[in-house]
Design an enzyme around this catalytic site. Structure first.
Site, PDB file in Angstrom:
ATOM      1  CB  SER A   1      -0.860  -0.131   1.280  1.00  0.00           C
ATOM      2  OG  SER A   1      -0.289  -0.223   2.193  1.00  0.00           O
TER       3      SER A   1
ATOM      4  CG  HIS B   1      -4.109  -1.200  -0.837  1.00  0.00           C
ATOM      5  ND1 HIS B   1      -4.500  -0.035  -1.349  1.00  0.00           N
ATOM      6  CD2 HIS B   1      -3.745  -1.144   0.463  1.00  0.00           C
ATOM      7  CE1 HIS B   1      -4.361   0.429  -0.002  1.00  0.00           C
ATOM      8  NE2 HIS B   1      -4.155   0.095   0.670  1.00  0.00           N
TER       9      HIS B   1
ATOM     10  CE  LYS C   1      -7.752   0.052   1.763  1.00  0.00           C
ATOM     11  NZ  LYS C   1      -7.607  -0.603   3.171  1.00  0.00           N
TER      12      LYS C   1
END
Length: 393
Positions: free
Chosen positions: A182, A210, A241
């Site tokens: 990340s 991610h 996310k």
């Protein structure tokens, strides 16, 4: 009366002296491409809302309908009050989306790591973890009763060195890595990790927070990106996310799901996901399965922004994803850069120690499918101005 908390005051004063003390800004609205931050309209480059789904009309409508039917909370721990049908539907849908046998949902990605890792290994086992793995992995590893070892970041020679030295001393060995790291945006070499896991008879665990919604077909993640379906034993994903809501999950085998329901502590001791969030997540996943429109827009924006900053002379590291770290260096200068950008109407959080090593401060830009080219152009102009003012370029 003596101030028993004086030591906290002293620590805060040191943060101020180091130039890294911060007060959190306040966003007066939805987390989208342009936000009202402390009463000022700014381009938002600090959100993990990769696909812009957090404020999408379809997602909001699904949440509102669930709110009317189910209320605001799940009521209790799922092992006490049971699963709501929405949660059953979400786990079935996620397993289909990920092309895996089963999925277990947690209240957050952090809860997923600290709950899963300690449940799947025990004394007599070994965990081998990448040195740059996320803090939630580190915490999950610390909670486990197994032995631990750390290999140099993405260094397969170092990983194999540990395996050669230690594999025969343990019953189970679990190799853990982020799929996308990340802070730098680089990818784990999953094909090589899988190869070593087969050679040395190890389990594999990938935190794809991610990568979910970003890489692979329709955002199925790094496992799909590398064509490794069925080769990874534990795939961790986030729902907060790219999916745009809240929560985390592990995609794995059915027997693992059954075991986690008996031993993963966040599932046993914390109330389940709220139904409105669960319904919103279902809608987001359905949208990804229907079309790759959002992921294509995300990558188009990312390529556009990265090229512009490279052309200006910024060091944007080794990122292979929309995560774009603009390397600054010192902690104080990084925070000054972030503040100057905000003065120009662009919100990019400074990332400094202890999140990254000392002297490796950066302004981490998070590109979204919701950004317009006008948003990105404004940000590029601000970076150029501030970069020259602070002698970064």
């Amino acid at each position: 009366m003596s101030n028993k908390l004086k030591y906290i005051d002293e620590k805060i004063e040191q943060l101020k002296k180091d130039g890294v003390y911060r007060t959190l800004p306040v966003n007066y609205g939805a987390c989208t491409n342009v936000i009202n931050l402390n009463g000022k309209e700014v381009v938002n480059l600090s959100s993990n809302n990769y696909l812009g789904l957090a404020n999408h009309p379809r997602v909001k409508e699904a949440s509102q309908k669930a709110l009317e039917k189910y209320g605001v909370g799940a009521g209790s721990v799922r092992t006490i009050v049971g699963n709501q049908d929405l949660l059953e539907d979400l786990e079935t849908l996620l397993a289909e989306f990920k092309h895996e046998e089963a999925v277990m949902c947690f209240q957050s990605g952090l809860n997923c790591n600290i709950g899963t890792i300690q449940a799947i290994v025990e004394k007599g086992d070994l965990i081998i973890s990448d040195e740059l793995n996320h803090a939630s992995i580190i915490d999950g590893v610390r909670l486990a009763r197994s032995d631990k070892a750390v290999y140099k970041h993405n260094d397969m020679h170092d990983l194999e060195r540990i395996l050669k030295e230690k594999r025969d001393d343990y019953r189970n060995v679990l190799i853990i890595t982020d799929g996308v790291f990340s802070m730098d945006g680089d990818l784990a070499p999953l094909p090589e990790i899988v190869k070593l896991s087969k050679q040395y008879n190890c389990l594999t665990y990938v935190d794809d927070a991610h990568g979910s919604g970003v890489l692979g077909e329709s955002g199925r993640g790094t496992v799909d990106h590398f064509g490794l379906h069925g080769e990874i034993d534990f795939i961790i994903g986030t729902l907060s996310k790219a999916i745009g809501v809240v929560g985390g999950y592990v995609a794995t085998k059915q027997n693992v799901k059954e075991w986690l329901l008996h031993r993963a502590r966040p599932l046993l001791f914390s109330t389940a996901l709220p139904p409105a969030a669960t319904a919103a997540t279902i809608e987001s996943v359905k949208m990804l399965m229907e079309s790759d429109e959002h992921t294509k827009t995300l990558w188009d924006n990312a390529h556009y922004f990265k090229k512009a900053l490279k052309d200006l002379g910024f060091n944007i590291g080794i990122s292979e994803t929309p995560i774009t770290p603009v390397m600054i260096g010192s902690e104080a200068k990084t925070m000054a850069f972030s503040k100057a950008l905000l003065d120009e109407g662009v919100f990019v959080s400074g990332i400094v120690f202890p999140t990254v090593p000392l002297g490796k401060g950066r302004c981490r830009v998070m590109i979204s499918a919701s950004h317009t080219k006008a948003d990105l152009d404004k940000a590029i102009q601000a970076f150029e101005k501030v970069g020259k003012q602070l002698s970064v370029i």
